[in-house]
Scaffold this motif. Sequence first.
Motif, short mmCIF file in Angstrom:
data_model
loop_
_atom_site.label_atom_id
_atom_site.label_comp_id
_atom_site.label_asym_id
_atom_site.label_seq_id
_atom_site.Cartn_x
_atom_site.Cartn_y
_atom_site.Cartn_z
N ARG A 149 -1.29 5.83 6.61
CA ARG A 149 -2.33 4.82 6.87
C ARG A 149 -3.71 5.35 6.50
O ARG A 149 -4.54 4.62 5.97
N ALA A 150 -3.97 6.63 6.76
CA ALA A 150 -5.26 7.21 6.42
C ALA A 150 -5.47 7.20 4.91
O ALA A 150 -6.59 6.94 4.43
N GLN A 151 -4.41 7.49 4.17
CA GLN A 151 -4.54 7.57 2.72
C GLN A 151 -4.50 6.21 2.04
O GLN A 151 -4.88 6.09 0.87
N ALA B 273 0.83 -1.20 0.00
CA ALA B 273 0.00 0.00 0.00
C ALA B 273 0.87 1.26 0.00
O ALA B 273 0.58 2.22 -0.72
N ASP B 274 1.94 1.25 0.79
CA ASP B 274 2.86 2.39 0.80
C ASP B 274 3.52 2.58 -0.57
O ASP B 274 3.69 3.71 -1.04
N ARG B 275 3.91 1.49 -1.19
CA ARG B 275 4.51 1.58 -2.53
C ARG B 275 3.52 2.22 -3.50
O ARG B 275 3.87 3.11 -4.27
N ASP B 276 2.27 1.78 -3.44
CA ASP B 276 1.25 2.33 -4.33
C ASP B 276 1.02 3.82 -4.07
O ASP B 276 0.90 4.61 -5.00
N VAL C 9 1.75 7.32 -6.49
CA VAL C 9 0.74 8.33 -6.79
C VAL C 9 1.18 9.73 -6.38
O VAL C 9 1.07 10.67 -7.16
N VAL C 10 1.69 9.88 -5.16
CA VAL C 10 2.01 11.22 -4.65
C VAL C 10 3.46 11.60 -4.86
O VAL C 10 3.83 12.76 -4.68
N GLY C 11 4.30 10.65 -5.22
CA GLY C 11 5.73 10.92 -5.38
C GLY C 11 6.49 10.58 -4.10
O GLY C 11 5.96 10.72 -3.00
N MET C 12 7.72 10.16 -4.28
CA MET C 12 8.52 9.71 -3.15
C MET C 12 8.78 10.83 -2.14
O MET C 12 8.74 10.59 -0.93
#
Length: 154
Positions: A123-125, A101-104, A108-111
């Motif tokens: 976790r919320a996102q 999930a963090d990778r995904d 999306v938002v950039g590293m």
Amino acid sequence: MHLRFTEEELGTLVEMVSLAAEVASWNERPGAEEGISAYEALENKVLEKAKHAGLGEHIDFDEEKQRHHLTTEYQEGSFFQQCYDEFRNESFWEEIVIRLADRDLARVVGMQAWQKMSEEDRRAQTRDIEKRYWDEFAKHGIDRVAVIFPPAEG
């Protein structure tokens, strides 16, 4: 200090120190050796005393390592082994879900934005993404997980 245990309490204590030593043995961080040695020494001491207090059939001595340990047969049916196996299983699934999930989210938002986020924000996102992975793994385990190597690597 002197402590008195029933045979049942001693059995529980033996399992507890063996579980703690087993978990500690997985710690590979630099400097962990001292803590691991302390856990192993206490386990050895408790097992040695337990061996002479009526639990000898469940305890062996490893000549090479000069340490007492629970027999494989005893471990296989023990509550501590059930706890250990369950912990490892749950940790695996939770970790893989969170990492995917963090990778995904990072994609999306950039590293840089991902690194600036707190764990709570991440976790919320990723709540919906995590649910999707939990559902997938609950139905299929890792059967549908595939590693895609970059063209230059394979």
